[in-house]
Motif scaffolding. Structure first.
Motif, short mmCIF file in Angstrom:
data_model
loop_
_atom_site.label_atom_id
_atom_site.label_comp_id
_atom_site.label_asym_id
_atom_site.label_seq_id
_atom_site.Cartn_x
_atom_site.Cartn_y
_atom_site.Cartn_z
N THR A 40 0.87 -1.18 0.00
CA THR A 40 0.00 0.00 0.00
C THR A 40 0.90 1.23 0.00
OG1 THR A 40 -1.69 1.25 1.24
CG2 THR A 40 -0.11 -0.03 2.52
N SER A 51 7.19 -0.65 1.81
CA SER A 51 6.06 0.18 1.39
C SER A 51 6.16 1.57 2.00
CB SER A 51 4.73 -0.47 1.79
OG SER A 51 4.51 -1.65 1.06
N TYR A 174 -10.77 10.34 -1.20
CA TYR A 174 -10.49 8.93 -1.51
C TYR A 174 -10.84 7.96 -0.38
CZ TYR A 174 -7.95 10.91 -5.47
OH TYR A 174 -7.61 11.60 -6.61
N GLU A 177 -9.50 4.32 0.05
CA GLU A 177 -8.67 4.08 -1.14
C GLU A 177 -7.44 5.00 -1.19
OE1 GLU A 177 -9.37 1.57 -3.49
OE2 GLU A 177 -10.67 1.05 -1.81
N PHE A 180 -4.02 4.14 -2.66
CA PHE A 180 -3.76 4.11 -4.11
C PHE A 180 -3.64 5.51 -4.69
CE2 PHE A 180 -6.17 0.28 -3.03
CZ PHE A 180 -5.32 -0.71 -3.52
N HIS A 181 -3.86 6.53 -3.86
CA HIS A 181 -3.88 7.92 -4.35
C HIS A 181 -3.09 8.83 -3.40
CE1 HIS A 181 -7.05 6.75 -7.20
NE2 HIS A 181 -7.58 6.08 -6.19
N TRP A 193 1.29 3.93 -11.12
CA TRP A 193 1.46 2.75 -10.29
C TRP A 193 0.89 1.55 -11.02
CZ3 TRP A 193 -0.76 1.71 -4.67
CH2 TRP A 193 -0.21 0.52 -4.19
N GLN A 195 0.58 -2.06 -10.47
CA GLN A 195 0.69 -2.80 -9.21
C GLN A 195 1.48 -4.10 -9.31
OE1 GLN A 195 -2.97 -3.02 -6.95
NE2 GLN A 195 -3.44 -0.91 -7.44
N VAL A 199 6.26 1.42 -9.42
CA VAL A 199 5.70 2.72 -9.04
C VAL A 199 6.63 3.79 -9.60
CG1 VAL A 199 5.22 4.33 -7.16
CG2 VAL A 199 4.56 1.95 -6.93
#
Length: 512
Positions: A40, A51, A174, A177, A180-181, A193, A195, A199
């Protein structure tokens, strides 16, 4: 005359087209090859250091660590703690914008810390922030944080990669979420990105540090296979790679286009015993296994020399770490202790690993052979992230199948609380945190709790020493090694470092 003019026109056109083909400057695009994928881009919800390291492209916290894990101010200008250790007043830098154009201010800090300290947010890093009672806005550039009880490691906690400042506008937009942003105040913003592949981040034009970042883009590329990661450096497909497989290090060192960098770490590798289960509830069995493993040989066999035998349960670079005489390798003594414990012919058990990469496999196989020499037969299982979560992290003491467990820990806050409490406090039994030994000692619990309540350095040192003395004596672990960090980069990449917690420092990264 006409011919000459035509020729002149053609020559001019050719020169113009040649100049057009050459950019005004070469883009500084760095490719970084790393060892696994990213779960994430929300630092508050990431359990893995990688991450969080990648998320530092976008995000900054109030405080941080430099490349040597020394505490520095980042978005905070200053901090002041009350005498009772319950209240922290933090002054913020002015004129900073998030990547979506919104202002970074005290309200943004409140939104982030309210989210992090709310158990209903169900964030994986909640345990770092659960001590926060309230966060108040005093004025646009001043925030007051009140704790439920004194927590002297609080500023170090705010310096961890988890404590990032995310745009409240983006959080509202978001919601769940946000991973992802990413939208922060950091030097780069998200470009792409993919996945399963990479990235890519690009320079944030509105970054508050003038003249930074120096790179135009960074592409973070997960490359699980050790040999492929090393090969990418040699072919020029990557500018930086970490970790470098130990067996490849000497080869890369000979490449005149590369720099091989070895640096100290705070990554301790160990085997925990489930001390609530037979035979590991017997102290003599645990002591026997500590005698049965040759750590010097393990360093050579599994780490190619890029590690040092553990001399404590906390790596020496961590604040308040204690050092003890290195455990002796003595298989005869191990067999004698097993006999005294009622196991003259040894026993059968399982040895699991939290990772399945080549180094972990070597550690498992070496340990299996060492145990066999004293009559202990161990069945090996090397786990991927999914298995580890299902079989180890998500199961409590009654349903856990853990017996012997090979893993590692890096305290991202740089101090003893986060090096000890998650691994030895009774409250840290899985599934809460990572005390896979299911170790419990009331005096250790009180030492760890009391150390957080005092700001007196001498008292704190004495409490952490007492806790470590007890744990070292009771041996819920086999402390194995402290890893050395091995990375490599092309010579034209500067200012890109692996930090002692296995994260990255790249504020000054540049391609020459």
């Amino acid at each position: 005359m006409m011919i000459h003019s035509k020729r002149k026109l053609l020559l001019t056109a050719g020169l113009l087209s040649s100049f057009a083909a050459v950019p005004a400057w070469a883009a500084k695009d760095a490719v970084i090859a790393v060892g696994s994928n990213f779960t994430t881009l929300d630092p508050y919800d990431a359990n893995d250091t990688l991450s969080q390291a990648v998320a530092k492209s976008f995000y900054q916290g109030l405080f941080g660590f430099d490349k040597d894990m020394k505490l520095v101010n980042v978005l905070a200008e200053s901090s002041d703690a009350s005498k009772d250790g319950l209240t922290y007043t933090i002054k913020l830098r002015s004129g900073i914008k998030f990547q979506d154009g919104s202002d970074f201010n005290a309200e943004a800090v409140k939104v982030n810390l309210d989210r992090a300290s709310n158990p209903d947010s169900h964030l994986k890093r909640y345990n770092l922030f659960k001590s926060i009672a309230t966060t108040e806005v005093i004025d646009p550039l001043t925030v007051k944080i009140t704790l439920k009880q004194p927590f002297s490691a609080f500023i170090n906690t705010l310096a961890s990669p988890a404590a990032a400042m995310i745009s409240p506008t983006a959080l509202k937009k978001y919601g769940k979420e946000i991973g992802f942003h990413p939208v922060g105040t950091g030097p780069y913003e998200l470009d792409t990105w993919n996945q399963t592949d990479f990235v890519k981040v690009k320079k944030f034009a509105g970054y508050w540090k003038k003249g930074y970042p120096k790179l135009d883009t960074i592409t973070w590329r997960p490359v699980v296979d050790n040999n492929t990661r090393a090969a990418m450096l040699q072919t020029g497909e990557a500018n930086f790679a970490f970790p470098i497989p130990y067996e490849q290090a000497k080869l890369l060192e000979k490449n005149s286009k590369l720099d091989l960098v070895t640096s100290p770490s705070i990554m301790q590798r160990y085997i925990s015993f489930n001390v609530t289960q037979k035979p590991f509830d017997n102290p003599k069995v645990r002591e026997a296994i500590n005698y049965a493993i040759n750590r010097q040989a393990l360093v050579k066999v599994a780490f190619a020399g890029y590690a040092t035998p553990a001399t404590g349960i906390v790596p020496p670079a961590i604040q308040f770490a204690q050092t003890y005489p290195a455990p002796e390798y003595n298989p005869a003594k191990a067999r004698e202790l097993l006999k005294e414990a009622g196991f003259p012919n040894g026993f059968t058990t399982t040895l699991w690993s939290s990772h399945n990469h080549s180094t972990a496999q070597k550690v498992l196989q070496f340990t299996q052979q060492q145990l066999a020499q004293v009559g202990i037969k161990a069945t090996l299982t090397a786990m991927d992230a999914g298995q580890r979560a299902a079989e180890v992290e998500d199961k409590g003491q009654k349903e856990s199948g853990v017996r012997m467990f090979y893993t590692g820990w890096s305290a991202s806050t740089g101090e003893a609380n986060w090096a000890l409490t998650p691994l030895f406090a009774t409250q840290s039994w899985p599934p809460t945190i990572f005390n896979t030994a299911f170790y419990s000692n009331a005096k250790v619990d009180s030492d760890l709790a009391d150390a957080l309540k005092t700001t007196d350095g001498e008292k704190k040192a004495a409490l952490y020493k007492d806790a470590q003395d007890i744990i070292w004596k009771e041996q819920p672990w086999v402390p194995l090694v402290v890893e050395k960090l091995v990375s490599a980069n092309t010579k034209n990449l500067t200012g890109f470092y692996v930090m002692p917690d296995t994260s990255f420092s790249f504020d000054d990264a540049d391609l020459k």
